[in-house]
Design an enzyme around this catalytic site. Structure first.
Site, PDB file in Angstrom:
ATOM      1  N   CYS A   7       0.797  -1.208   0.019  1.00 38.18           N
ATOM      2  CA  CYS A   7      -0.009   0.102   0.010  1.00 38.18           C
ATOM      3  C   CYS A   7       0.801   1.257   0.105  1.00 38.18           C
ATOM      4  O   CYS A   7       1.703   1.358   0.974  1.00 38.18           O
ATOM      5  CB  CYS A   7      -0.832   0.099   1.264  1.00 38.18           C
ATOM      6  SG  CYS A   7      -1.680   1.467   1.329  1.00 38.18           S
ATOM      7  N   CYS A  10       0.457   3.055   3.170  1.00 43.35           N
ATOM      8  CA  CYS A  10       1.137   2.604   4.366  1.00 43.35           C
ATOM      9  C   CYS A  10       2.673   2.983   4.201  1.00 43.35           C
ATOM     10  O   CYS A  10       3.306   3.273   5.311  1.00 43.35           O
ATOM     11  CB  CYS A  10       0.836   1.110   4.437  1.00 43.35           C
ATOM     12  SG  CYS A  10      -0.801   0.584   4.924  1.00 43.35           S
ATOM     13  N   ASP A  33      -1.211  16.677  -1.129  1.00 47.48           N
ATOM     14  CA  ASP A  33      -1.396  15.955  -2.231  1.00 47.48           C
ATOM     15  C   ASP A  33      -0.392  16.030  -3.308  1.00 47.48           C
ATOM     16  O   ASP A  33       0.008  17.308  -3.755  1.00 47.48           O
ATOM     17  CB  ASP A  33      -2.925  16.080  -2.895  1.00 47.48           C
ATOM     18  CG  ASP A  33      -3.150  14.986  -3.974  1.00 47.48           C
ATOM     19  OD1 ASP A  33      -3.937  14.336  -3.590  1.00 47.48           O
ATOM     20  OD2 ASP A  33      -2.740  15.046  -5.080  1.00 47.48           O
ATOM     21  N   HIS A  49      -4.728   0.852   8.375  1.00 46.55           N
ATOM     22  CA  HIS A  49      -5.274   0.563   6.943  1.00 46.55           C
ATOM     23  C   HIS A  49      -6.656  -0.032   7.230  1.00 46.55           C
ATOM     24  O   HIS A  49      -6.895  -1.235   7.501  1.00 46.55           O
ATOM     25  CB  HIS A  49      -4.262  -0.373   6.131  1.00 46.55           C
ATOM     26  CG  HIS A  49      -4.596  -0.799   4.914  1.00 46.55           C
ATOM     27  ND1 HIS A  49      -3.997  -0.271   3.789  1.00 46.55           N
ATOM     28  CD2 HIS A  49      -5.705  -1.514   4.110  1.00 46.55           C
ATOM     29  CE1 HIS A  49      -4.485  -0.536   2.652  1.00 46.55           C
ATOM     30  NE2 HIS A  49      -5.595  -1.203   2.865  1.00 46.55           N
ATOM     31  N   ASN A  88     -13.351   9.700  -1.975  1.00 53.23           N
ATOM     32  CA  ASN A  88     -13.723   8.917  -3.345  1.00 53.23           C
ATOM     33  C   ASN A  88     -13.566   7.239  -2.829  1.00 53.23           C
ATOM     34  O   ASN A  88     -12.887   7.165  -2.299  1.00 53.23           O
ATOM     35  CB  ASN A  88     -12.652   8.928  -4.392  1.00 53.23           C
ATOM     36  CG  ASN A  88     -12.414  10.628  -5.109  1.00 53.23           C
ATOM     37  OD1 ASN A  88     -13.607  10.842  -5.096  1.00 53.23           O
ATOM     38  ND2 ASN A  88     -11.490  11.066  -5.397  1.00 53.23           N
ATOM     39  N   GLY A  94     -13.539   7.201  -8.852  1.00 58.12           N
ATOM     40  CA  GLY A  94     -12.055   8.029  -8.782  1.00 58.12           C
ATOM     41  C   GLY A  94     -11.082   7.600  -7.773  1.00 58.12           C
ATOM     42  O   GLY A  94     -10.169   8.087  -7.534  1.00 58.12           O
ATOM     43  N   HIS A  99      -6.387   2.706   0.432  1.00 54.58           N
ATOM     44  CA  HIS A  99      -6.074   2.996   1.925  1.00 54.58           C
ATOM     45  C   HIS A  99      -7.026   4.163   2.107  1.00 54.58           C
ATOM     46  O   HIS A  99      -6.611   5.434   1.497  1.00 54.58           O
ATOM     47  CB  HIS A  99      -4.719   3.337   2.130  1.00 54.58           C
ATOM     48  CG  HIS A  99      -4.268   3.712   3.517  1.00 54.58           C
ATOM     49  ND1 HIS A  99      -3.448   2.841   4.437  1.00 54.58           N
ATOM     50  CD2 HIS A  99      -4.844   4.324   4.586  1.00 54.58           C
ATOM     51  CE1 HIS A  99      -3.238   3.493   5.338  1.00 54.58           C
ATOM     52  NE2 HIS A  99      -4.286   4.224   5.690  1.00 54.58           N
ATOM     53  N   HIS A 101      -8.869   7.789   2.586  1.00 55.83           N
ATOM     54  CA  HIS A 101      -8.020   8.852   2.780  1.00 55.83           C
ATOM     55  C   HIS A 101      -9.000  10.301   2.312  1.00 55.83           C
ATOM     56  O   HIS A 101      -9.844   9.900   1.548  1.00 55.83           O
ATOM     57  CB  HIS A 101      -6.895   9.260   1.708  1.00 55.83           C
ATOM     58  CG  HIS A 101      -7.216   8.836   0.236  1.00 55.83           C
ATOM     59  ND1 HIS A 101      -7.267   7.359   0.090  1.00 55.83           N
ATOM     60  CD2 HIS A 101      -7.474   9.534  -0.916  1.00 55.83           C
ATOM     61  CE1 HIS A 101      -7.641   7.510  -1.300  1.00 55.83           C
ATOM     62  NE2 HIS A 101      -7.664   8.730  -1.852  1.00 55.83           N
ATOM     63  N   HIS A 103      -9.532  13.848   1.229  1.00 57.19           N
ATOM     64  CA  HIS A 103      -9.252  15.084   0.393  1.00 57.19           C
ATOM     65  C   HIS A 103      -9.681  16.238   1.301  1.00 57.19           C
ATOM     66  O   HIS A 103     -11.000  16.512   1.421  1.00 57.19           O
ATOM     67  CB  HIS A 103      -9.522  14.998  -1.034  1.00 57.19           C
ATOM     68  CG  HIS A 103      -9.029  13.907  -2.003  1.00 57.19           C
ATOM     69  ND1 HIS A 103      -8.166  14.022  -2.910  1.00 57.19           N
ATOM     70  CD2 HIS A 103      -9.504  12.378  -2.167  1.00 57.19           C
ATOM     71  CE1 HIS A 103      -7.646  12.821  -3.377  1.00 57.19           C
ATOM     72  NE2 HIS A 103      -8.969  12.144  -2.773  1.00 57.19           N
TER      73      HIS A 103
HETATM   74  P1  AMP Z   1      -7.955   8.990  -4.934  1.00 58.13           P
HETATM   75  O1  AMP Z   1      -7.886   9.209  -6.319  1.00 58.13           O
HETATM   76  O2  AMP Z   1      -9.130   9.499  -4.356  1.00 58.13           O
HETATM   77  O3  AMP Z   1      -7.624   7.521  -4.481  1.00 58.13           O
HETATM   78  O4  AMP Z   1      -6.750   9.894  -4.421  1.00 58.13           O
HETATM   79  C1  AMP Z   1      -5.510   9.481  -4.399  1.00 58.13           C
HETATM   80  C2  AMP Z   1      -4.766  10.572  -4.364  1.00 58.13           C
HETATM   81  O5  AMP Z   1      -3.260  10.590  -4.098  1.00 58.13           O
HETATM   82  C3  AMP Z   1      -4.498  11.672  -5.550  1.00 58.13           C
HETATM   83  O6  AMP Z   1      -5.252  12.974  -5.623  1.00 58.13           O
HETATM   84  C4  AMP Z   1      -3.059  11.775  -6.089  1.00 58.13           C
HETATM   85  O7  AMP Z   1      -2.579  12.898  -6.532  1.00 58.13           O
HETATM   86  C5  AMP Z   1      -2.496  11.473  -4.535  1.00 58.13           C
HETATM   87  N1  AMP Z   1      -1.319  11.072  -4.697  1.00 58.13           N
HETATM   88  C6  AMP Z   1      -0.418   9.866  -5.245  1.00 58.13           C
HETATM   89  N2  AMP Z   1       0.534   9.288  -4.982  1.00 58.13           N
HETATM   90  C7  AMP Z   1       1.029  10.319  -3.970  1.00 58.13           C
HETATM   91  C8  AMP Z   1       2.391  10.812  -3.353  1.00 58.13           C
HETATM   92  N3  AMP Z   1       3.385  10.009  -3.503  1.00 58.13           N
HETATM   93  N4  AMP Z   1       2.133  11.700  -2.539  1.00 58.13           N
HETATM   94  C9  AMP Z   1       1.000  12.479  -2.361  1.00 58.13           C
HETATM   95  N5  AMP Z   1      -0.053  12.229  -2.982  1.00 58.13           N
HETATM   96  C10 AMP Z   1      -0.019  10.999  -3.650  1.00 58.13           C
HETATM   97 ZN    ZN Z   2      -2.416   1.195   3.492  1.00 58.45          ZN
END
Ligand code: AMP
Ligand code: ZN
Length: 112
Positions: A7, A10, A33, A49, A88, A94, A99, A101, A103
């Site tokens: 993950c 993680c 982000d 997780h 999401n 989307g 894991h 999160h 936004h």
């Molecule tokens: P989601 O599409 O809702 O699963 O959101 C995943 C989010 O993680 C997206 O907005 C990506 O821009 C962000 N993301 C992906 N990899 C990283 C990373 N290494 N550091 C920070 N944000 C990330």
């Molecule tokens: Zn995780």
């Protein structure tokens, strides 16, 4: 193999993958982000997780409430307490990282 083994978030929580930390405590970690959709775009993840917000709400509602409280604290500092909070949920909505999160979008006036 557990879901958490491969993950991305993680890895970020563990510090093996770099991130720009905004806030942390014993329950959550918050970071910028990498592809911001607002002036301030922060992701808040629980250290534990869960695959999505539904699993989190079912198994640990107090932790979900703590994520909301954390979002409020970030927006209080960034933009007088106004923010958009998005979870999401599911690939077709989307979700790309499984894991849970939040936004947090804030720091500027947003269209409807
Ligand atoms: P989601 O599409 O809702 O699963 O959101 C995943 C989010 O993680 C997206 O907005 C990506 O821009 C962000 N993301 C992906 N990899 C990283 C990373 N290494 N550091 C920070 N944000 C990330
Ligand atoms: Zn995780």
């Amino acid at each position: 193999m557990a879901d958490s083994d491969e993950c991305l978030f993680c890895g970020i929580i563990a510090g093996t993958i770099p991130s720009e930390r905004v806030y942390e405590d014993d329950m959550v970690y918050a970071f910028k982000d990498i592809n911001p959709k607002a002036k301030v775009h922060v992701l808040i993840v629980p250290r534990k997780h869960y695959r999505d917000v539904a699993a989190l709400a079912k198994n640990d509602p107090a932790l979900l409430a703590h994520i909301v409280e954390t979002a409020q604290g970030i927006a209080d500092k960034a933009f007088h307490g106004a923010y958009r909070l998005i979870f999401n949920t599911g690939r077709d909505a989307g979700q790309s990282v499984f894991h849970v999160h939040a936004h947090v979008l804030t720091g500027e006036t947003m269209d409807e």
